[in-house]
Write a protein that holds these residues in place. Structure first.
Motif, PDB file in Angstrom:
ATOM      1  N   GLN A 260       0.816  -1.220   0.000  1.00 28.05           N
ATOM      2  CA  GLN A 260       0.000   0.000   0.000  1.00 28.05           C
ATOM      3  C   GLN A 260       0.847   1.266   0.000  1.00 28.05           C
ATOM      4  O   GLN A 260       0.318   2.366  -0.035  1.00 28.05           O
ATOM      5  N   ARG A 261       2.153   1.078   0.039  1.00 29.91           N
ATOM      6  CA  ARG A 261       3.074   2.211   0.113  1.00 29.91           C
ATOM      7  C   ARG A 261       2.673   3.142   1.252  1.00 29.91           C
ATOM      8  O   ARG A 261       2.560   4.359   1.071  1.00 29.91           O
ATOM      9  N   ARG A 262       2.449   2.538   2.413  1.00 25.80           N
ATOM     10  CA  ARG A 262       2.048   3.324   3.574  1.00 25.80           C
ATOM     11  C   ARG A 262       3.033   3.145   4.718  1.00 25.80           C
ATOM     12  O   ARG A 262       3.468   2.033   4.997  1.00 25.80           O
ATOM     13  N   VAL A 263       3.376   4.277   5.343  1.00 29.53           N
ATOM     14  CA  VAL A 263       4.276   4.238   6.491  1.00 29.53           C
ATOM     15  C   VAL A 263       3.432   4.171   7.751  1.00 29.53           C
ATOM     16  O   VAL A 263       2.440   4.889   7.877  1.00 29.53           O
ATOM     17  N   ARG A 264       3.805   3.283   8.661  1.00 25.26           N
ATOM     18  CA  ARG A 264       3.046   3.156   9.908  1.00 25.26           C
ATOM     19  C   ARG A 264       3.897   3.560  11.101  1.00 25.26           C
ATOM     20  O   ARG A 264       5.096   3.386  11.113  1.00 25.26           O
ATOM     21  N   GLY A 265       3.222   4.022  12.128  1.00 23.00           N
ATOM     22  CA  GLY A 265       3.905   4.509  13.328  1.00 23.00           C
ATOM     23  C   GLY A 265       3.093   5.682  13.812  1.00 23.00           C
ATOM     24  O   GLY A 265       2.288   6.213  13.070  1.00 23.00           O
ATOM     25  N   GLU A 266       3.284   6.093  15.070  1.00 22.33           N
ATOM     26  CA  GLU A 266       2.471   7.211  15.545  1.00 22.33           C
ATOM     27  C   GLU A 266       2.886   8.446  14.764  1.00 22.33           C
ATOM     28  O   GLU A 266       3.902   9.055  15.074  1.00 22.33           O
ATOM     29  N   ILE A 267       2.120   8.753  13.737  1.00 24.63           N
ATOM     30  CA  ILE A 267       2.445   9.940  12.947  1.00 24.63           C
ATOM     31  C   ILE A 267       1.797  11.139  13.618  1.00 24.63           C
ATOM     32  O   ILE A 267       0.596  11.315  13.573  1.00 24.63           O
ATOM     33  N   GLN A 268       2.634  11.939  14.276  1.00 23.43           N
ATOM     34  CA  GLN A 268       2.120  13.145  14.931  1.00 23.43           C
ATOM     35  C   GLN A 268       2.433  14.347  14.051  1.00 23.43           C
ATOM     36  O   GLN A 268       3.012  14.214  12.996  1.00 23.43           O
ATOM     37  N   ASP A 269       2.060  15.512  14.534  1.00 20.22           N
ATOM     38  CA  ASP A 269       2.250  16.721  13.726  1.00 20.22           C
ATOM     39  C   ASP A 269       3.707  16.960  13.374  1.00 20.22           C
ATOM     40  O   ASP A 269       4.013  17.457  12.312  1.00 20.22           O
ATOM     41  N   ALA A 270       4.583  16.635  14.317  1.00 18.46           N
ATOM     42  CA  ALA A 270       5.990  16.981  14.087  1.00 18.46           C
ATOM     43  C   ALA A 270       6.708  15.943  13.243  1.00 18.46           C
ATOM     44  O   ALA A 270       7.908  15.967  13.117  1.00 18.46           O
ATOM     45  N   THR A 271       5.972  15.017  12.655  1.00 19.28           N
ATOM     46  CA  THR A 271       6.660  14.000  11.871  1.00 19.28           C
ATOM     47  C   THR A 271       6.953  14.523  10.479  1.00 19.28           C
ATOM     48  O   THR A 271       6.330  15.466  10.023  1.00 19.28           O
ATOM     49  N   PRO A 272       7.896  13.873   9.815  1.00 15.61           N
ATOM     50  CA  PRO A 272       8.282  14.308   8.481  1.00 15.61           C
ATOM     51  C   PRO A 272       7.080  14.358   7.546  1.00 15.61           C
ATOM     52  O   PRO A 272       6.140  13.612   7.709  1.00 15.61           O
ATOM     53  N   HIS A 273       7.153  15.241   6.581  1.00 13.53           N
ATOM     54  CA  HIS A 273       6.106  15.337   5.580  1.00 13.53           C
ATOM     55  C   HIS A 273       5.916  13.964   4.952  1.00 13.53           C
ATOM     56  O   HIS A 273       6.862  13.397   4.419  1.00 13.53           O
ATOM     57  N   PRO A 274       4.710  13.418   5.025  1.00 14.66           N
ATOM     58  CA  PRO A 274       4.512  12.012   4.655  1.00 14.66           C
ATOM     59  C   PRO A 274       5.135  11.611   3.331  1.00 14.66           C
ATOM     60  O   PRO A 274       5.756  10.573   3.226  1.00 14.66           O
ATOM     61  N   SER A 275       5.021  12.461   2.287  1.00 11.59           N
ATOM     62  CA  SER A 275       5.518  11.997   0.982  1.00 11.59           C
ATOM     63  C   SER A 275       7.030  11.756   1.003  1.00 11.59           C
ATOM     64  O   SER A 275       7.511  10.821   0.375  1.00 11.59           O
ATOM     65  N   PHE A 276       7.787  12.586   1.743  1.00 12.57           N
ATOM     66  CA  PHE A 276       9.240  12.372   1.809  1.00 12.57           C
ATOM     67  C   PHE A 276       9.563  11.099   2.573  1.00 12.57           C
ATOM     68  O   PHE A 276      10.497  10.371   2.230  1.00 12.57           O
ATOM     69  N   LEU A 277       8.774  10.842   3.612  1.00 13.09           N
ATOM     70  CA  LEU A 277       8.975   9.634   4.399  1.00 13.09           C
ATOM     71  C   LEU A 277       8.720   8.396   3.529  1.00 13.09           C
ATOM     72  O   LEU A 277       9.475   7.423   3.560  1.00 13.09           O
ATOM     73  N   VAL A 278       7.678   8.470   2.716  1.00  8.66           N
ATOM     74  CA  VAL A 278       7.368   7.357   1.804  1.00  8.66           C
ATOM     75  C   VAL A 278       8.481   7.214   0.751  1.00  8.66           C
ATOM     76  O   VAL A 278       8.902   6.107   0.425  1.00  8.66           O
ATOM     77  N   ASP A 279       8.985   8.351   0.251  1.00  6.98           N
ATOM     78  CA  ASP A 279      10.100   8.300  -0.720  1.00  6.98           C
ATOM     79  C   ASP A 279      11.286   7.543  -0.126  1.00  6.98           C
ATOM     80  O   ASP A 279      11.922   6.729  -0.797  1.00  6.98           O
ATOM     81  N   TRP A 280      11.587   7.859   1.150  1.00  7.29           N
ATOM     82  CA  TRP A 280      12.700   7.178   1.831  1.00  7.29           C
ATOM     83  C   TRP A 280      12.446   5.674   1.863  1.00  7.29           C
ATOM     84  O   TRP A 280      13.328   4.871   1.526  1.00  7.29           O
ATOM     85  N   TRP A 281      11.232   5.286   2.253  1.00  8.48           N
ATOM     86  CA  TRP A 281      10.910   3.862   2.400  1.00  8.48           C
ATOM     87  C   TRP A 281      10.855   3.122   1.071  1.00  8.48           C
ATOM     88  O   TRP A 281      11.216   1.951   0.988  1.00  8.48           O
ATOM     89  N   ILE A 282      10.402   3.808   0.020  1.00  2.00           N
ATOM     90  CA  ILE A 282      10.370   3.161  -1.302  1.00  2.00           C
ATOM     91  C   ILE A 282      11.797   2.802  -1.718  1.00  2.00           C
ATOM     92  O   ILE A 282      12.084   1.689  -2.166  1.00  2.00           O
ATOM     93  N   LEU A 283      12.712   3.762  -1.529  1.00  2.00           N
ATOM     94  CA  LEU A 283      14.112   3.526  -1.897  1.00  2.00           C
ATOM     95  C   LEU A 283      14.725   2.437  -1.012  1.00  2.00           C
ATOM     96  O   LEU A 283      15.386   1.512  -1.500  1.00  2.00           O
ATOM     97  N   TYR A 284      14.479   2.521   0.292  1.00  2.00           N
ATOM     98  CA  TYR A 284      15.024   1.536   1.229  1.00  2.00           C
ATOM     99  C   TYR A 284      14.503   0.127   0.926  1.00  2.00           C
ATOM    100  O   TYR A 284      15.278  -0.827   0.821  1.00  2.00           O
ATOM    101  N   SER A 285      13.171   0.012   0.756  1.00  2.00           N
ATOM    102  CA  SER A 285      12.595  -1.331   0.583  1.00  2.00           C
ATOM    103  C   SER A 285      12.965  -1.939  -0.765  1.00  2.00           C
ATOM    104  O   SER A 285      13.177  -3.144  -0.867  1.00  2.00           O
ATOM    105  N   SER A 286      13.090  -1.099  -1.803  1.00  2.00           N
ATOM    106  CA  SER A 286      13.347  -1.668  -3.134  1.00  2.00           C
ATOM    107  C   SER A 286      14.833  -1.898  -3.408  1.00  2.00           C
ATOM    108  O   SER A 286      15.201  -2.876  -4.048  1.00  2.00           O
ATOM    109  N   GLU A 287      15.711  -1.012  -2.891  1.00  2.00           N
ATOM    110  CA  GLU A 287      17.118  -1.117  -3.276  1.00  2.00           C
ATOM    111  C   GLU A 287      18.072  -1.503  -2.143  1.00  2.00           C
ATOM    112  O   GLU A 287      19.174  -1.980  -2.403  1.00  2.00           O
ATOM    113  N   VAL A 288      17.654  -1.290  -0.894  1.00  2.00           N
ATOM    114  CA  VAL A 288      18.557  -1.593   0.217  1.00  2.00           C
ATOM    115  C   VAL A 288      18.226  -2.927   0.880  1.00  2.00           C
ATOM    116  O   VAL A 288      19.111  -3.741   1.142  1.00  2.00           O
ATOM    117  N   VAL A 289      16.930  -3.170   1.124  1.00  2.00           N
ATOM    118  CA  VAL A 289      16.537  -4.414   1.799  1.00  2.00           C
ATOM    119  C   VAL A 289      17.053  -5.663   1.069  1.00  2.00           C
ATOM    120  O   VAL A 289      17.578  -6.574   1.721  1.00  2.00           O
TER     121      VAL A 289
END
Length: 322
Positions: free
Chosen positions: A231-260
């Motif tokens: 679902q390309r969704r990041v989970r965790g207590e996302i509060q106001d001070a968390t990173p802008h969701p799209s950048f966080l998802v960008d990080w995870w897409i790169l991590y999950s596809s090329e690093v894992v």
């Protein structure tokens, strides 16, 4: 004109969590076709597996252990044990086989090519979102020099750090940054704090599309969350001070596809928690034949996090029981 091979992007990983960040940062620099060398300084707590993956991404992986070095850093360390990680970061000035470097924290992500930063001089950095008269030490341009390194250590030992970390030390040492030379003020797009987005949303809407580096400041780092690749969704207590969701998802897409995939290969049969829900780990295991999987079960090596997780078994049972 200096040769590209004499210039390098440098980062630091003190443990396996920050090593994941360094892997993603290195991949993001490569994907945006940097012509510079990539160097990562690692601390003694980084595992062999993480180190072997970093070797695949970086041109140079250098172990820096302040505690063991018999040099001035060690002496400084004895007087200021509170500044351990700071001393480790200052090691970047010892990379004297490069004429100029750009240091980037392991919790940064590159969104486009930033090789033009090498046109800047030491010490160039972007203002800190919390106190703009200080620069943020997450991204800075510097010239390796043993002389500067010695002076920095001396400064540390005498003055310490006003914030307990490297940013306080560097701002104290390069204290004329805010007043002397505007060309050493990097535009905020080279070190855009994910927290600042929320404090001045109109500016983010106006300029954010031009961001070249996003910096995941704050307690929670991208690797502190979990991610659902389907679902390309990041989970965790996302509060106001968390990173802008799209950048966080960008990080995870790169991590999950090329690093894992690299990490799974490095860990082999050893347990490894990727932070990805099912998805990635499952792809790696779905290539197993049912016979191999049965053997794994019999040896007590069920994939509890992925394919053989309780939820998946429950789903199977539900299908059968229906």
């Amino acid at each position: 004109m200096t040769m590209d091979h004499e210039q390098a992007f440098v980062t630091l990983a003190t443990n396996d969590s920050y090593a994941k960040g360094a892997m993603v940062l290195g991949k993001s620099l490569r994907n945006h076709k940097t012509s510079k060398k990539l160097v990562v300084l690692i601390g003694p707590h980084v595992s062999d597996q993480s180190s072997s993956v970093l070797h695949k991404i970086y041109d140079e992986v250098k172990l820096v252990d302040v505690m063991d070095s018999g040099d001035t850093a060690h002496l400084a360390m004895m007087k200021r044990p509170d500044l351990g990680v700071t001393f480790t970061k200052l090691h970047c000035w010892t990379l004297t086989h490069y004429s100029k470097c750009v240091f980037m924290d392991a919790d940064t992500l590159v969104l486009s090519n930033i090789d033009e930063l090498f046109d800047r001089e030491e010490l160039s950095a972007a203002p800190d979102p919390g106190w703009p008269d200080c620069f943020n030490s997450g991204v800075f341009v510097f010239r390796p020099s043993n002389e500067t390194y010695g002076k920095l250590l001396q400064y540390c030992t005498v003055h310490g750090s006003f914030d307990g970390g490297d940013q306080g030390v560097l701002n104290g040492f390069f204290c004329d940054w805010s007043t002397t030379d505007i060309t050493k003020h990097l535009p905020f797009i080279y070190n855009m704090s994910s927290i600042a987005i929320y404090t001045y949303l109109p500016a983010f809407k106006q300029y954010g599309a031009n961001a070249k580096v996003v910096h995941f400041l704050g307690q929670r780092k991208p690797w502190s969350y979990t991610y659902d690749p389907k679902q390309r969704r990041v989970r965790g207590e996302i509060q106001d001070a968390t990173p802008h969701p799209s950048f966080l998802v960008d990080w995870w897409i790169l991590y999950s596809s090329e690093v894992v995939p690299l990490l799974l290969r490095a860990y082999g049969d050893l347990p490894f928690h990727s932070g990805c829900e099912e998805g990635v780990a499952q792809h790696a295991l779905s290539s197993m034949t049912s016979e191999e999987r049965k053997q794994k079960w019999e040896q007590g090596q069920a994939d509890y996090m992925g394919m053989d997780s309780f939820d998946n078994i429950q789903k199977k049972l539900d299908v059968f029981l229906k």
